[in-house]
Design a protein around this motif. Structure first.
Motif, PDB file in Angstrom:
ATOM      1  N   THR A  99       0.850  -1.189   0.000  1.00  0.00           N
ATOM      2  CA  THR A  99       0.000   0.000   0.000  1.00  0.00           C
ATOM      3  C   THR A  99       0.886   1.238   0.000  1.00  0.00           C
ATOM      4  N   GLU A 100       0.403   2.254  -0.697  1.00  0.00           N
ATOM      5  CA  GLU A 100       1.050   3.570  -0.573  1.00  0.00           C
ATOM      6  C   GLU A 100       0.463   4.215   0.669  1.00  0.00           C
ATOM      7  N   ILE A 101       1.274   4.990   1.382  1.00  0.00           N
ATOM      8  CA  ILE A 101       0.782   5.776   2.514  1.00  0.00           C
ATOM      9  C   ILE A 101       1.607   7.055   2.535  1.00  0.00           C
ATOM     10  N   ASN A 102       0.955   8.182   2.690  1.00  0.00           N
ATOM     11  CA  ASN A 102       1.728   9.422   2.810  1.00  0.00           C
ATOM     12  C   ASN A 102       2.212   9.587   4.248  1.00  0.00           C
ATOM     13  N   PRO A 103       3.351  10.236   4.438  1.00  0.00           N
ATOM     14  CA  PRO A 103       3.969  10.296   5.770  1.00  0.00           C
ATOM     15  C   PRO A 103       3.017  10.796   6.871  1.00  0.00           C
ATOM     16  N   GLU A 104       2.179  11.775   6.523  1.00  0.00           N
ATOM     17  CA  GLU A 104       1.331  12.356   7.579  1.00  0.00           C
ATOM     18  C   GLU A 104       0.256  11.404   8.089  1.00  0.00           C
ATOM     19  N   THR A 105      -0.026  10.312   7.349  1.00  0.00           N
ATOM     20  CA  THR A 105      -1.061   9.382   7.829  1.00  0.00           C
ATOM     21  C   THR A 105      -0.468   8.033   8.258  1.00  0.00           C
ATOM     22  N   LEU A 106       0.859   7.953   8.290  1.00  0.00           N
ATOM     23  CA  LEU A 106       1.470   6.691   8.722  1.00  0.00           C
ATOM     24  C   LEU A 106       1.641   6.689  10.238  1.00  0.00           C
ATOM     25  N   ASN A 107       1.127   5.658  10.881  1.00  0.00           N
ATOM     26  CA  ASN A 107       1.343   5.523  12.334  1.00  0.00           C
ATOM     27  C   ASN A 107       1.290   4.052  12.735  1.00  0.00           C
TER      28      ASN A 107
END
Ligand code: SF4
Length: 377
Positions: A99-107
């Protein structure tokens, strides 16, 4: 699906069309969160899940690879991503699942997805705050560092492999800035790095606010970045993609080999059939997709299929396998292209009995090479 070749693997791409905010250079179809109408995300998910369920039941076997892209898939929430992956894996897990995930929504809450996920791709683009502002990115350098730290942790603790996207030719940067970005990102030990040259697309904010770098400068920067990545142990297996040995992205390799893949979601494309290429495209906006999610398939004419083949295969380090070319088009590659190849500068390609592929110099002049070879079609 009667047009699928049931003896061959099938991959799945899912397009999630939502972004936190729109990046200044982006010409892809995606909706900023604030432009999404009430209930629209839920309706999108319902349509997507119904479509996926029908596909999974039609196929009744595991997908070869799965790729969830965007937009920023993180926006629909990890619980929903989990539901999608669980459904897509009903008849078995894919060999590779990204999956792609942008840094601001990765946790950390992404961890339950590791039941299915094998890989995460994160858009870093730059490690300089000034450049992130130029690009109109949502994340700051600090957000990128946090995401890369987390990905390193997932790699060490769960064996999840990861890719980082980096951008070159950002206005205001010099070669050293671009090399520093690569060094900094590589210090987190990603398995894969995608290095893209910034393009100035019509209709974007970037084209109105910045001027592209001089072409010769762009070329020098790209070559220095390629050298840097190779020196760090990332081999170039496609014009924009670099990987540690054995960590190439299987899903992308399916695209470049014009294998079978089905795309779901607005603007997702599909390609099915090995001998003839059939291209299909879903409706190109969320509202169209919600009304009628089915895609139209178009059987490419022989010359279109061959052009598509040249365009994708020549981007890869392995280029054209002449035997595979014959089994696909029933023609001898050397007989068809030999005279046109002879007219090319010898530094641009390598030609053996088995393969025809481009060198780095050839990659830099890819469009010209394709135009010359396309005369043979
Ligand atoms: S996050 Fe990706 S898809 Fe969304 S606006 Fe930025 S570049 Fe485009």
């Amino acid at each position: 699906m009667d047009y699928l070749d049931n003896t061959k693997p099938v991959s799945l791409y899912i397009h999630i069309p939502f972004c936190t905010t729109k990046c200044g250079y982006c010409a892809f179809y995606s909706l900023e969160e604030k432009a999404v109408r009430e209930g629209e995300k839920e309706r999108f998910l319902n349509v997507l899940m119904r479509q996926l369920d029908a596909l999974v039941e039609d196929l009744k076997r595991p997908f070869h690879t799965i790729f969830i892209g965007g937009g920023n898939p993180g926006i629909i929430g990890y619980d929903n991503l989990y539901r999608i992956l669980k459904l897509a894996s009903r008849y078995g897990k894919a060999k590779e699942c990204t999956t792609e995930i942008n840094p601001e929504t990765l946790n950390e809450n992404i961890a339950p997805l590791f039941e299915y996920l094998t890989r995460i791709s994160v858009g870093i683009q730059s490690m300089k705050d000034e450049s992130l502002i130029t690009l109109g990115r949502n994340a700051k350098k600090e957000t990128n560092i946090k995401a890369l730290n987390l990905l390193s942790k997932f790699k060490n603790e769960y064996g999840i492999s990861f890719n980082a996207d980096i951008m070159t030719n950002i206005p205001g940067e010099n070669i050293q800035d671009a090399l520093n970005d690569i060094d900094e990102v590589a210090s987190f030990n990603p398995d894969h790095i995608s290095l893209y040259s910034l393009t100035f697309e019509e209709g974007t904010r970037l084209i109105e606010s910045c001027v592209p770098m001089d072409e010769e400068e762009q070329r020098k920067m790209l070559i220095s970045c390629w050298d840097k990545l190779e020196s760090l142990g990332y081999h170039q297996y496609e014009i924009s993609n670099f990987a540690r040995k054995g960590k190439e992205c299987l899903h992308n390799k399916v695209y470049w080999a014009l294998g079978q893949y089905i795309g779901l979601g607005p603007t997702a494309e599909s390609s099915v059939g090995y001998r003839t290429i059939i291209s299909s495209r879903e409706p190109d906006s969320l509202s169209d997709y919600l009304v009628n999610p089915s895609f139209e398939s178009v059987k490419l004419k022989g010359y279109e299929a061959e052009e598509e083949y040249l365009l994708t295969t020549l981007r890869t380090g392995t280029g054209i396998d002449k035997k595979e070319y014959f089994s696909r088009f029933c023609e001898d590659f050397d007989e068809k292209y030999g005279t046109f190849i002879q007219k090319l500068d010898k530094n641009l390609y390598e030609d053996t009995d088995q393969r025809f592929c481009l060198t780095r110099e050839g990659f830099l002049l890819l469009d010209n090479v394709i135009l010359s070879l396309a005369m043979a079609i």
